[in-house]
Design a protein around this motif. Structure first.
Motif, PDB file in Angstrom:
ATOM      1  N   MET A  81      74.101  16.307  26.563  1.00 16.29           N
ATOM      2  CA  MET A  81      75.093  17.067  27.314  1.00 16.29           C
ATOM      3  C   MET A  81      75.115  16.634  28.777  1.00 16.29           C
ATOM      4  O   MET A  81      76.183  16.484  29.384  1.00 16.29           O
ATOM      5  N   GLN A  84      77.150  13.631  29.325  1.00 17.30           N
ATOM      6  CA  GLN A  84      78.592  13.907  29.292  1.00 17.30           C
ATOM      7  C   GLN A  84      79.075  14.511  30.621  1.00 17.30           C
ATOM      8  O   GLN A  84      80.155  14.175  31.105  1.00 17.30           O
ATOM      9  N   VAL A  85      78.277  15.391  31.196  1.00 24.05           N
ATOM     10  CA  VAL A  85      78.642  15.985  32.479  1.00 24.05           C
ATOM     11  C   VAL A  85      78.646  14.915  33.572  1.00 24.05           C
ATOM     12  O   VAL A  85      79.557  14.850  34.410  1.00 24.05           O
ATOM     13  N   THR A  96      83.960  20.681  33.585  1.00 24.08           N
ATOM     14  CA  THR A  96      83.141  20.217  32.459  1.00 24.08           C
ATOM     15  C   THR A  96      81.803  20.941  32.432  1.00 24.08           C
ATOM     16  O   THR A  96      81.355  21.418  31.380  1.00 24.08           O
ATOM     17  N   ARG A  99      82.300  24.545  31.320  1.00 22.32           N
ATOM     18  CA  ARG A  99      82.585  24.632  29.883  1.00 22.32           C
ATOM     19  C   ARG A  99      81.312  24.405  29.064  1.00 22.32           C
ATOM     20  O   ARG A  99      81.055  25.132  28.088  1.00 22.32           O
ATOM     21  N   LYS A 100      80.508  23.449  29.462  1.00 22.97           N
ATOM     22  CA  LYS A 100      79.255  23.177  28.746  1.00 22.97           C
ATOM     23  C   LYS A 100      78.304  24.374  28.864  1.00 22.97           C
ATOM     24  O   LYS A 100      77.604  24.718  27.901  1.00 22.97           O
ATOM     25  N   TRP A 101      78.304  25.000  30.009  1.00 20.43           N
ATOM     26  CA  TRP A 101      77.453  26.175  30.213  1.00 20.43           C
ATOM     27  C   TRP A 101      77.886  27.322  29.297  1.00 20.43           C
ATOM     28  O   TRP A 101      77.044  27.956  28.659  1.00 20.43           O
ATOM     29  N   ASP A 103      79.553  27.112  26.469  1.00 21.80           N
ATOM     30  CA  ASP A 103      79.229  26.740  25.087  1.00 21.80           C
ATOM     31  C   ASP A 103      77.742  26.934  24.803  1.00 21.80           C
ATOM     32  O   ASP A 103      77.358  27.427  23.733  1.00 21.80           O
ATOM     33  N   HIS A 104      76.916  26.549  25.756  1.00 22.92           N
ATOM     34  CA  HIS A 104      75.464  26.629  25.548  1.00 22.92           C
ATOM     35  C   HIS A 104      75.011  28.077  25.416  1.00 22.92           C
ATOM     36  O   HIS A 104      74.169  28.399  24.561  1.00 22.92           O
ATOM     37  N   VAL A 143      69.921  19.910  32.721  1.00 23.88           N
ATOM     38  CA  VAL A 143      71.324  19.694  33.081  1.00 23.88           C
ATOM     39  C   VAL A 143      71.546  19.968  34.574  1.00 23.88           C
ATOM     40  O   VAL A 143      71.821  19.046  35.341  1.00 23.88           O
TER      41      VAL A 143
END
Length: 356
Positions: A81, A84-85, A96, A99-101, A103-104, A143
């Motif tokens: 991840m 990707q960030v 981004t 959004r990843k946060w 989702d996680h 991250v």
């Protein structure tokens, strides 16, 4: 009468141990399910069956394998991840990451539900970090605090705040989401990774701006600008900063905008405190009092006002007395009645100003 039957307490049944092959198979099932959750494919999973598998592993003393396996699996996912960030361009970077946060967090809630029995037993007994909190701490380390992400994140946040201070429109909602993420990851994360450098940048910004503004504006105009800036910083806290930043941000802004320049502002010729008094500019006097009152250290703003007013009144009184003793003064100035009248006017004027 037959003798009573003897009550016998049966020993607890011993659970048959899980052989290593079955342990590996059960863990693989759980690990694959975690992968599916991270891939947003959880709809086909049987959470009841997965819960039972995790329950059996803990019950048969394999909680350490389950916990360590979870940690390694989550970390592996987060490292991908982070890549990707890092790959996102500047326009998409914060979106981004946010959004990843999101989702996680959702994924960790589902994983926590599957491993609820481990949380209640193995984790509690061995003083481990609970599953959901573990997921947050790993996200923080792998991250948010990944070197290329950490520096870029801080830089973009500070740049957005600078743009807003310069009058540009920014995405406040996005900043608020990122700030909330930092707070959720720990107050120390918010304080160390954002608030401290943010306050340093704020001090540098207003030190530079106030230095230029005080050289180009009257005291009245400068204080109107300072009043507006302080209101903007209060709004900034309410819009997207954590509430704990409010007193520290206010202290920095007041120090750079007011405390550093109080004496200069109060003593400005033609626009300082004395000029405001002589011209009876009540709005400016009220604003000066309100702003100077905010400052208590290292010098009290009210003491600055008091000292200048005291000096002004003494000088005016001395001027009246000197004019009476001046042999070159006209008869009107040397008249005792005029002298007393002038002193009474000075007293009345000073008293009225003090009440205002």
């Amino acid at each position: 009468m037959p003798p009573p039957k003897k009550f016998v307490i049966q020993p607890f049944k011993q659970h048959a141990p899980m052989d290593e092959e079955y342990v590996q198979k059960t863990w693989k099932t759980l690990r694959d399910a975690i992968y599916e959750i991270f891939a947003h494919n959880a709809s086909g999973l049987s959470f009841e069956e997965l819960y039972r598998n995790a329950y059996n592993m803990v019950l048969h003393k394999h909680g350490d394998k389950l916990y360590d396996g979870l940690t390694a699996t989550v970390r592996e996912h987060l490292q991908r991840m982070a890549e990707q960030v890092e790959a996102a361009n500047d326009q998409e970077f914060l979106e981004t990451l946010n959004r990843k946060w999101s989702d996680h967090k959702l994924s960790m809630i589902m994983i926590r539900d599957i491993l609820m029995y481990m949380d209640r037993t193995y984790v509690a007994q061995n003083k481990k970090v609970p599953v959901y909190e573990l997921g947050l701490s790993l996200f923080r380390d792998d991250v948010v605090r990944a070197l290329r992400i950490k520096e870029r994140l801080l830089g973009q946040l500070l740049e957005l705040v600078r743009k807003e201070r310069d009058g540009e429109m920014i995405n406040r909602r996005l900043i608020k989401m990122i700030v909330s993420m930092l707070v959720d990851l720990g107050k120390d994360v918010y304080a160390q990774d954002f608030e401290r450098p943010f306050l340093e940048a704020t001090a540098a910004f207003y030190k530079h701006e106030s230095g230029e503004a005080i050289a180009q504006n009257s005291a009245s105009d400068y204080m109107k600008r300072a009043e507006r800036r302080l209101a903007e910083e209060d709004e900034r806290v309410h819009q997207y900063l954590d509430s704990t930043s409010e007193p520290r941000l206010r202290e920095v802004a007041e120090r750079e905008l007011i405390a550093r320049h109080m004496k200069t502002l109060a003593e400005m010729e033609q626009s300082g405190l004395v000029a405001m008094l002589d011209d009876d500019r009540r709005d400016d006097l009220t604003r000066t009092y309100a702003l100077f009152k905010r400052v208590t250290t290292p010098t009290s703003g009210l003491h600055v006002i008091r000292d200048i007013l005291s000096m002004h009144v003494r000088e005016q009184g001395k001027s009246i007395v000197d004019s009476v003793g001046d042999e070159n003064a006209g008869d009107a100035q040397r008249d005792p009645i005029s002298f007393v009248d002038d002193l009474l006017k000075l007293k009345e004027s000073s008293t009225m100003r003090s009440y205002r």
